[in-house]
Design an enzyme around this catalytic site. Structure first.
Site, PDB file in Angstrom:
ATOM      1  N   TRP A 130      -2.459  -2.886   2.066  1.00  0.00           N
ATOM      2  CA  TRP A 130      -1.048  -3.115   2.353  1.00  0.00           C
ATOM      3  C   TRP A 130      -0.371  -1.995   3.143  1.00  0.00           C
ATOM      4  O   TRP A 130       0.849  -1.987   3.271  1.00  0.00           O
ATOM      5  CB  TRP A 130      -0.290  -3.302   1.042  1.00  0.00           C
ATOM      6  CG  TRP A 130      -0.556  -4.613   0.376  1.00  0.00           C
ATOM      7  CD1 TRP A 130      -1.418  -4.854  -0.652  1.00  0.00           C
ATOM      8  CD2 TRP A 130       0.048  -5.870   0.681  1.00  0.00           C
ATOM      9  NE1 TRP A 130      -1.389  -6.173  -1.013  1.00  0.00           N
ATOM     10  CE2 TRP A 130      -0.486  -6.832  -0.209  1.00  0.00           C
ATOM     11  CE3 TRP A 130       0.999  -6.283   1.624  1.00  0.00           C
ATOM     12  CZ2 TRP A 130      -0.117  -8.174  -0.172  1.00  0.00           C
ATOM     13  CZ3 TRP A 130       1.371  -7.617   1.648  1.00  0.00           C
ATOM     14  CH2 TRP A 130       0.820  -8.543   0.762  1.00  0.00           C
ATOM     15  N   TYR A 176      -6.326   0.112  -0.276  1.00  0.00           N
ATOM     16  CA  TYR A 176      -5.721  -1.167  -0.576  1.00  0.00           C
ATOM     17  C   TYR A 176      -5.117  -1.663   0.717  1.00  0.00           C
ATOM     18  O   TYR A 176      -4.653  -0.870   1.529  1.00  0.00           O
ATOM     19  CB  TYR A 176      -4.676  -0.992  -1.679  1.00  0.00           C
ATOM     20  CG  TYR A 176      -4.601  -2.163  -2.637  1.00  0.00           C
ATOM     21  CD1 TYR A 176      -5.745  -2.625  -3.279  1.00  0.00           C
ATOM     22  CD2 TYR A 176      -3.405  -2.799  -2.885  1.00  0.00           C
ATOM     23  CE1 TYR A 176      -5.686  -3.686  -4.153  1.00  0.00           C
ATOM     24  CE2 TYR A 176      -3.338  -3.857  -3.778  1.00  0.00           C
ATOM     25  CZ  TYR A 176      -4.490  -4.304  -4.408  1.00  0.00           C
ATOM     26  OH  TYR A 176      -4.428  -5.364  -5.270  1.00  0.00           O
TER      27      TYR A 176
END
Length: 758
Positions: free
Chosen positions: A110, A108
């Site tokens: 982030w 992901y």
């Protein structure tokens, strides 16, 4: 240590390492620095850090294969050489025997604001250059349903969210901002790649001072900041679509809809009118009909519709609305409402999806963006919607529908996770754990012992962003930052690039992965690409060494927000929308052709399967936290300070608390058929009766990791949320809303162990 520049997803700063903690100073140009910066101060040497490679005992002893002990097994410390050998050998075994279509590249985006050490890009580049590809996921947990439906009805999400109506326009032109799901500042204080200037609070204050009215339609008063000086319209969770249909009915019935705009710029308004009026099926979707569903009095619905007429109105729809079953519908209907008012393309008016959901949105754009790390070519066609990971692992070979295509879930043997924590993002965590147990192997890069790391077969200790050199920047941030290392790597941690480089070398693919460059040489290469693009624009930039020494570079910007809709409004024939007929699709023949009962060709109200009942009478809202980004640095000082008795805090209305004998600060158990969580209670009247709110992000800490119905003593609401797609169209995450009972808890389950070392 001298102070150095660095950046995070929630702000730029300078930092120095004093030995026991960091001294953090926000970027002086930021008018409203994020308090999340405080989470960085005491995390470098936290006991939850992963300091050396670890292997799960059962996997080491028995070899790869499905194993029900994941999440409850012992770990053995090993050397980097052994860990790298094991990882390379297992990747080769799976790729040789089953092909790259048996490898899932989980990640992901982030993990780091740095553009080079973007873990998702590093992982995907590694798999593409070593084994020729991987099974990928598409879209995000935040906005998957919207990402699918928006291109069908108006334009891709980036055009509507990133390049839509700007905060400057709102401050200068909007009369009414009707915000379904609100405009919570806790969301807009973060942005992938970083943000140096938090301006949303100031723009809302400026608009309110000019006379603009903000109306937040939400079960939570806190979804609109005080600076907006706005109004709160409480609505039952997940019922916004019914409310909007009733507003549309009132506008049409009272002759307040902009029929000229609807005729020229839209397709399908007469079909929707047939539905609103009851001509289609006998159900009149008026204010009285909606009141029974959404809880807003009919007279308020009618008054609101009349109030919107003749004003410069911006209709916004938050991410949260589409993170629920049938979440595509409020996204669609928000656009229809703006069209019925004749607002799209007007300064400060129209439709904005996800305004306030990220710091990127509503901002000016850089004329040239910093380049991304090239990921190479993926030779595998298989993909899944991002929130369908458990479905894939539990149902290999089974068909599923997605955006008009019938696909089949691949049979995954190896999942490789870098830069993500699915035990934060995903729903129904007992089901997710069971799904991960089906794998042959799970490899995880992590700097801290998240629940995902605690389910891995190989844990490879990764550095924190504070221990790397990188460049931070985002397409809507006018400053580029040199991210100097603040401290040396803790323990034996290595950055993802070094880990992948050494595994690629064991597979004979080091040159293909690195292209012969070190980290610093990659940064110089990417910076040079940006320099060349800016030079073509007539903009000169300093040499890399000068930028690296100075630590900051201001980039030229262009404010072209809303350009697509302005041009469309000016001349829809010359500048059509990227839809089948170039118009706003109130009715979509394309969506209708898919024949999905849960997402027909016309926007509708569909009653969610799960409703409050005698056993579970309360709605639960599991929204984004205010004290951290997702679950990142949950052990950080700012996040920890806002817990009570070491547990996450849930909010209840006084009526609901009194009915259960619950006092302020008590420990309660939220429970349903999927599991239970403990939380400390905050009692307040800024939430609707019948609703309880518990933010996501508390690290999963089950008392019994193997329980089919687990009890999390820390307060992770995704124990309780349902793992279903929003619809057959979008297959997005539906984790925003579920139903629960809340009871006073007086038992003893021991201290929270989420941050304890292995």
């Amino acid at each position: 240590m001298a102070s150095v520049t660095h950046s995070s997803h929630w702000g730029a700063f300078t930092a120095s390492d004093s030995g026991d903690q960091l001294q953090i100073t926000p970027f002086p140009g930021d008018p409203d620095p994020s308090p999340l910066l405080e989470n960085l101060a005491d995390t470098l040497r936290h006991p939850a850090r992963v300091t050396q490679p670890m292997v799960r005992k059962g996997w080491l002893e028995n070899g790869p294969g499905p194993d029900a002990r994941r999440g409850a097994d012992e770990y053995i410390a090993i050397s980097w050489e052994q860990a790298l050998d094991l990882a390379a050998s297992e990747l080769k075994r799976v790729a040789d025997n089953f092909g790259p279509q048996a490898v899932f590249g989980g990640s992901y985006g982030w993990s780091s604001a740095g553009r080079f050490h973007h873990a998702q890009s590093q992982l995907h580049r590694f798999l593409n250059t070593t084994i020729g590809g991987y099974v990928r996921s598409v879209w995000s947990y935040s906005s998957a349903a919207a990402c699918v439906i928006l291109p069908h009805i108006v334009a891709p999400q980036d055009e509507i969210a990133r390049r839509g109506v700007s905060w400057r326009e709102i401050a200068e032109h909007s009369d009414i901002v009707l915000a379904f799901g609100g405009l919570a500042l806790k969301n807009s204080q973060v942005a992938s790649g970083g943000m140096s200037e938090h301006t949303e609070r100031g723009y809302m204050r400026q608009a309110a001072a000019r006379g603009a009215t903000f109306i937040s339609v939400s079960p939570l008063r806190s979804d609109l900041p005080q600076e907006a000086a706005g109004e709160w319209l409480p609505v039952r969770p997940g019922t916004d679509a019914a409310l909007i249909l009733a507003l549309l009915h009132t506008l049409w019935r009272e002759g307040l809809s902009d029929e000229a705009f609807l005729a020229r710029y839209c397709t399908g308004w007469p079909m929707l009118v047939a539905s609103l009026s009851g001509e289609q099926d006998g159900t009149v979707r008026d204010a009285a009909w909606a009141e029974a569903i959404c809880g807003v009095p009919a007279e308020k619905i009618v008054a609101l519709a009349r109030r919107l007429h003749g004003k410069r109105v911006l209709v916004t729809v938050a991410h949260s609305l589409q993170r629920a079953q049938y979440g595509e519908q409020p996204v669609w209907l928000g656009l229809v409402l703006a069209a019925a008012l004749g607002q799209p393309g007007l300064p400060g008016g129209g439709y904005a999806y996800a305004l306030g959901a990220l710091g990127h949105y509503g901002k000016a754009f850089n004329r040239v963006s910093f380049p991304a790390l090239p990921q190479g070519a993926n030779g595998v066609e298989d993909l899944i919607p991002v929130a369908r990971i458990a479905d894939m692992l539990l149902n290999p070979g089974e068909p599923f529908d997605f955006n008009g295509v019938r696909r089949r879930y691949p049979h995954i043997k190896l999942a490789w996770w870098a830069g993500g924590n699915p035990f934060h993002h995903h729903q129904d965590l007992a089901r997710l754990r069971h799904a991960f147990c089906q794998l042959d192997t799970l490899i995880v890069h992590e700097h801290s012992l998240t629940a995902t790391a605690r389910h891995a077969d190989l844990i490879l200790p990764a550095t924190m962003t504070l221990e790397r050199e990188d460049i931070g920047g985002a397409p809507t941030d006018r400053y580029l930052f040199a991210m100097h290392p603040v401290a040396q790597p803790w323990g034996h941690a290595r950055d993802d690039f070094a880990i992948f480089r050494d595994i690629a070398a064991r597979l004979g693919r080091e040159e293909a992965f690195t292209e012969g460059r070190t980290v610093r040489e990659w940064l110089q290469h990417l910076y040079g690409q940006m320099q060349e693009k800016l030079a073509q624009e007539g903009v000169s930039t300093p040499a890399f060494d000068d930028f690296w020494r100075e630590g900051i570079l201001q980039l030229p910007q262009v404010d072209d927000g809303g350009r697509l809709m302005r041009r469309f409004r000016a001349d829809p024939d010359a500048h059509p929308l990227p839809t089948p007929d170039g118009k706003i699709q109130i009715y979509s023949a394309t969506i209708a052709s898919f024949n999905y009962p849960d997402c027909p060709g016309l926007p509708v109200w569909l009653t969610p399967d799960e409703q409050p009942d005698a056993q579970h009478p309360l709605w639960l809202i599991a929204n984004q936290p205010a004290t951290r980004l997702h679950s990142q640095l949950d052990y950080g000082r700012h996040s920890a300070r806002h817990k009570k008795q070491g547990k996450e805090v849930c909010t209840m209305h006084p009526i609901d608390a009194a009915a259960r004998g619950i006092d302020e600060g008590a420990i309660v158990m939220l429970h349903n058929t999927r599991g239970a969580v403990l939380a400390a209670v905050r009692i307040a009247d800024d939430i609707m009766p019948g609703v309880v709110q518990l933010p996501t992000g508390a690290w999963y800490d089950p008392v019994d990791p193997l329980a089919q119905r687990p009890l999390c003593r820390h307060g992770n609401p995704n124990v309780l949320t349902r793992d279903i797609g929003t619809s057959s169209l979008g297959q997005g995450c539906s984790g925003q809303i579920t139903v629960v009972q809340v009871s006073l808890f007086t038992g003893d389950v021991g201290e929270v162990q989420a941050f304890a070392p292995l």
